[in-house]
Design a protein around this motif. Structure first.
Motif, mmCIF file in Angstrom:
data_model
loop_
_atom_site.group_PDB
_atom_site.id
_atom_site.type_symbol
_atom_site.label_atom_id
_atom_site.label_comp_id
_atom_site.label_asym_id
_atom_site.label_seq_id
_atom_site.Cartn_x
_atom_site.Cartn_y
_atom_site.Cartn_z
ATOM 1 N N TRP A 1 0.372 1.556 13.663
ATOM 2 C CA TRP A 1 -0.552 0.754 12.703
ATOM 3 C C TRP A 1 -0.521 -0.776 13.119
ATOM 4 C CZ3 TRP A 1 0.158 -3.741 10.033
ATOM 5 C CH2 TRP A 1 -0.836 -4.164 9.269
ATOM 6 N N ARG B 1 -2.945 -4.658 4.522
ATOM 7 C CA ARG B 1 -3.674 -3.253 4.389
ATOM 8 C C ARG B 1 -5.210 -3.456 3.879
ATOM 9 N NH1 ARG B 1 -0.771 1.140 5.948
ATOM 10 N NH2 ARG B 1 -2.848 1.991 6.497
ATOM 11 N N CYS C 1 -9.255 -4.349 3.959
ATOM 12 C CA CYS C 1 -10.494 -3.957 4.635
ATOM 13 C C CYS C 1 -10.293 -5.057 6.155
ATOM 14 C CB CYS C 1 -11.724 -3.895 4.017
ATOM 15 S SG CYS C 1 -12.974 -3.265 5.150
ATOM 16 N N THR D 1 -18.749 3.410 2.823
ATOM 17 C CA THR D 1 -18.685 2.309 2.078
ATOM 18 C C THR D 1 -19.847 1.325 2.080
ATOM 19 O OG1 THR D 1 -17.163 1.402 3.526
ATOM 20 C CG2 THR D 1 -16.085 2.230 1.603
ATOM 21 N N TYR E 1 -7.284 1.651 -4.970
ATOM 22 C CA TYR E 1 -6.049 1.873 -3.871
ATOM 23 C C TYR E 1 -4.827 1.875 -4.567
ATOM 24 C CZ TYR E 1 -6.598 -3.200 -5.008
ATOM 25 O OH TYR E 1 -6.687 -4.438 -5.569
ATOM 26 N N PRO F 1 -12.956 -5.835 -3.995
ATOM 27 C CA PRO F 1 -13.669 -4.882 -3.363
ATOM 28 C C PRO F 1 -13.004 -4.265 -2.078
ATOM 29 C CG PRO F 1 -14.954 -6.537 -3.464
ATOM 30 C CD PRO F 1 -13.655 -6.979 -4.049
ATOM 31 N N PHE F 2 -12.386 -5.419 -1.202
ATOM 32 C CA PHE F 2 -12.177 -4.914 -0.076
ATOM 33 C C PHE F 2 -10.535 -4.821 0.117
ATOM 34 C CE2 PHE F 2 -16.053 -6.859 0.587
ATOM 35 C CZ PHE F 2 -16.864 -6.050 1.506
ATOM 36 N N GLY F 3 -10.009 -4.244 -1.189
ATOM 37 C CA GLY F 3 -8.522 -4.148 -1.033
ATOM 38 C C GLY F 3 -7.738 -5.560 -0.942
ATOM 39 N N LEU G 1 -6.210 3.606 11.403
ATOM 40 C CA LEU G 1 -5.728 2.479 10.565
ATOM 41 C C LEU G 1 -5.537 2.705 9.131
ATOM 42 C CD1 LEU G 1 -7.467 -0.684 12.013
ATOM 43 C CD2 LEU G 1 -4.951 -0.151 11.813
ATOM 44 N N LYS H 1 0.689 -1.041 -0.086
ATOM 45 C CA LYS H 1 -0.045 -0.107 -0.165
ATOM 46 C C LYS H 1 0.665 1.106 0.012
ATOM 47 C CE LYS H 1 -3.526 2.506 2.793
ATOM 48 N NZ LYS H 1 -4.826 2.479 3.251
HETATM 49 MN MN1 MNH Z 1 -12.960 -0.944 4.624
HETATM 50 C C1 MNH Z 1 -9.523 -0.673 4.292
HETATM 51 C C2 MNH Z 1 -13.242 -1.225 1.292
HETATM 52 C C3 MNH Z 1 -16.353 -1.512 4.995
HETATM 53 C C4 MNH Z 1 -12.897 -0.362 8.140
HETATM 54 N N1 MNH Z 1 -11.642 -0.911 3.034
HETATM 55 C C5 MNH Z 1 -10.326 -0.584 3.207
HETATM 56 C C6 MNH Z 1 -9.766 -0.740 2.008
HETATM 57 C C7 MNH Z 1 -10.814 -1.091 1.039
HETATM 58 C C8 MNH Z 1 -11.999 -1.103 1.760
HETATM 59 C C9 MNH Z 1 -10.721 -1.191 -0.200
HETATM 60 C C10 MNH Z 1 -8.336 -0.698 1.617
HETATM 61 C C11 MNH Z 1 -8.065 0.503 0.962
HETATM 62 C C12 MNH Z 1 -6.535 0.732 0.567
HETATM 63 O O1 MNH Z 1 -5.579 -0.152 0.333
HETATM 64 O O2 MNH Z 1 -6.038 1.973 0.523
HETATM 65 N N2 MNH Z 1 -14.587 -1.498 3.326
HETATM 66 C C13 MNH Z 1 -14.416 -1.122 1.892
HETATM 67 C C14 MNH Z 1 -15.782 -1.469 1.378
HETATM 68 C C15 MNH Z 1 -16.616 -1.563 2.661
HETATM 69 C C16 MNH Z 1 -15.899 -1.358 3.500
HETATM 70 C C17 MNH Z 1 -16.236 -1.622 0.063
HETATM 71 C C18 MNH Z 1 -18.131 -1.928 2.521
HETATM 72 C C19 MNH Z 1 -18.810 -2.708 1.681
HETATM 73 N N3 MNH Z 1 -14.509 -0.988 6.285
HETATM 74 C C20 MNH Z 1 -15.530 -1.372 6.200
HETATM 75 C C21 MNH Z 1 -16.412 -1.497 7.417
HETATM 76 C C22 MNH Z 1 -15.172 -1.114 8.283
HETATM 77 C C23 MNH Z 1 -14.143 -0.685 7.603
HETATM 78 C C24 MNH Z 1 -17.560 -1.718 7.742
HETATM 79 C C25 MNH Z 1 -15.176 -0.742 9.762
HETATM 80 C C26 MNH Z 1 -16.076 -1.551 10.507
HETATM 81 N N4 MNH Z 1 -11.620 -0.411 6.118
HETATM 82 C C27 MNH Z 1 -11.762 -0.223 7.405
HETATM 83 C C28 MNH Z 1 -10.456 0.155 7.968
HETATM 84 C C29 MNH Z 1 -9.627 -0.050 6.839
HETATM 85 C C30 MNH Z 1 -10.181 -0.371 5.537
HETATM 86 C C31 MNH Z 1 -9.926 0.456 9.155
HETATM 87 C C32 MNH Z 1 -7.764 0.266 6.851
HETATM 88 C C33 MNH Z 1 -7.297 -1.142 7.450
HETATM 89 C C34 MNH Z 1 -5.615 -0.878 7.370
HETATM 90 O O3 MNH Z 1 -5.104 -0.278 6.543
HETATM 91 O O4 MNH Z 1 -5.294 -1.647 8.281
#
Ligand code: MNH
Length: 460
Positions: A96, A407, A409, A273, A339, A401-403, A86, A69
């Motif tokens: 982190w 790093r 999600c 999101t 990302y 979709p969640f990376g 985070l 990342k």
């Molecule tokens: Mn989420 C990181 C997508 C729901 C908390 N999230 C990421 C990343 C993506 C992402 C893509 C990585 C970004 C990157 O690489 O720069 N998240 C989603 C999507 C949904 C989502 C598409 C819902 C659908 N996220 C959630 C929820 C929470 C959450 C619900 C908390 C309860 N997300 C995070 C956190 C990070 C993250 C905290 C950072 C994690 C890290 O870097 O350690």
């Protein structure tokens, strides 16, 4: 080595500013990807951006051994909001790994079981709210109500804090302040006032931004103080973990300031999101009655029509078709649209484009998720793509979709459970009539959401 393609009309000093969009940067980047191909470069005001939208190149960038990342200018612009929380922490910031380790137990399957009842209660507040707007011709604006559900859910499940979103027509002032702060951050990406790009940052907006950030911090301090004031109400949630537990690896605990940064981060990352995902899913369900019918058949097998469903955690986890509806929704509109990945060492991608250690490229997810490798109908909404027996017709290592990597999600399971649960109760209870003539308008504020999408609800 071949040159990475770039848009025509490069202007000296300014670069590729023609056609840059500040309000819809993702869709703008997608349009360029369709013209320029799987990798292209844009130079704007001295910054260089590389966009990767081809499945094969994206699969390389997702390889943790070669890439990791990078915050990039977009997430750097969010640092005034998230600091070393985070999401916006640098890879090597000690907070982190401390926060990651402290919070991981809050995202296990057994933790999800613990949040289930709170998630259910919150969705029931939505249906009570919607029951009052049923069968009377009201056009219900979907996205604002999904914001309410997901903000309440993360507030209550994560921190034992209620925003009271459903007791007022207005959005909570936290949401208004957060949206203005995100918009300010997005417009401040290029650090210089660029009225040319539609992002005039006046002294007034800067002043408003300071007030907004102070207000966000104030709300969060209240969340923390209300827990401290009721120490006997110990709960299994994220706040309790942060206030009381130690990172087993380093023996470190989170300090006061970092806990505040995490709470703000989770309130934003944990609701924006998921809200977009729910809104897009309802858009597709309302416009694909055959998909909604199949989803309902599965839902009614678990909870027969006519009776009030009382879903258990396991029942929700077993709704496979509805899960595929969500997977397919996040394929076409990944609400976190991409990302940044930086090279760990000097390397070539695609065997021919050089990247030096530290050079980064943006993985443009909505376009990667529509690569021709997904088949000739890549733009069509078809949840059956995600059937296990169709796994061979999906390109490997690119549905993200969640990376990706360490790093990625942390909230993925949380998001999947809350959204599947909400969709199940909504479909069980209502028919959704989409507004005739509505054409999908995707609004961007770091995340993607359908804008102006409305439905009429009929009680089933
Ligand atoms: Mn989420 C990181 C997508 C729901 C908390 N999230 C990421 C990343 C993506 C992402 C893509 C990585 C970004 C990157 O690489 O720069 N998240 C989603 C999507 C949904 C989502 C598409 C819902 C659908 N996220 C959630 C929820 C929470 C959450 C619900 C908390 C309860 N997300 C995070 C956190 C990070 C993250 C905290 C950072 C994690 C890290 O870097 O350690």
């Amino acid at each position: 080595h071949p040159r990475v393609p770039h848009p025509p009309h490069r202007i000296p000093l300014l670069g590729d500013v023609i056609g840059v969009s500040i309000t819809k940067p993702t869709q703008n980047a997608m349009a360029y990807a369709r013209r320029l191909g799987p990798i292209y470069e844009r130079r704007v005001l001295g910054y260089r951006f590389t966009f990767v939208s081809g499945a094969e190149l994206a699969a390389e960038l997702n390889d943790e051994k070669r890439f990791r990342k990078q915050l990039g200018v977009a997430l750097e612009a969010l640092r005034p909001i998230g600091h070393d929380g985070l999401f916006t922490a640098h890879n090597d910031e000690p907070n982190w790994s401390t926060a990651h380790n402290v919070l991981l137990p809050g995202f296990t399957q057994s933790a999800m079981r613990g949040y289930h009842q709170t998630m259910l209660d919150t969705v029931r507040e939505l249906t009570r709210h919607w029951d009052r707007q049923c069968d009377d011709g009201t056009w219900v604006a979907v996205t604002p109500d999904m914001n309410k559900v997901t903000l309440e859910t993360i507030g209550r499940a994560g921190f034992g804090y209620e925003f009271g979103s459903f007791s007022s027509e207005e959005q909570h002032p936290f949401v208004a302040a957060m949206l203005r702060a995100l918009s300010f951050a997005q417009r401040s990406t290029f650090k210089i006032p660029v009225p040319l790009l539609g992002g005039a940052l006046t002294r007034r907006t800067a002043q408003q931004n300071r007030a907004d950030l102070a207000y966000l911090a104030e709300v969060v301090d209240e969340v923390i103080a209300s827990r401290r004031a009721n120490p006997h109400e110990r709960r299994d949630d994220l706040l309790e973990l942060m206030l009381t537990s130690t990172d087993p690896e380093s023996g470190r605990r989170l300090d006061e300031v970092n806990i505040r940064n995490q709470v703000i981060t989770f309130l934003i990352a944990g609701h924006e999101t998921s809200s977009g995902a729910l809104s897009f899913a309802l858009y597709y369900l309302a416009n694909h009655p055959e998909v909604a019918d199949r989803a309902r058949a599965e839902i009614y097998r678990a909870w027969p029509a006519g009776a009030e469903p009382d879903p258990t955690f396991e029942q929700v986890a077993k709704l496979r078709y509805l899960r595929h509806v969500l997977d397919e929704t996040l394929r076409l509109w990944p609400t976190a649209p991409g990302y940044m990945r930086e090279a760990r060492e000097d390397t070539l991608i695609g065997g021919r484009y050089p990247m030096k250690a530290g050079d980064a490229a943006f993985v443009l997810l909505p376009q990667v998720h529509r690569d021709p490798a997904w088949g000739p109908d890549a733009d069509a909404f078809d949840p059956d793509r995600f059937l296990p027996e169709h796994a061979h017709s999906r390109p490997g290592h690119v549905y993200k979709p969640f990376g990706t990597g360490i790093r990625s999600c942390i909230g993925r399971q949380f998001a999947l459970h809350e959204t599947v649960l909400a969709l199940a109760l909504i479909l069980h209870r209502y028919d959704l009539e989409p507004e005739p003539g509505y054409r999908l308008d995707v609004e961007e504020l770091l995340t993607l959401k359908p804008s102006g999408f409305r439905v009429q609800l009929r009680r089933r």
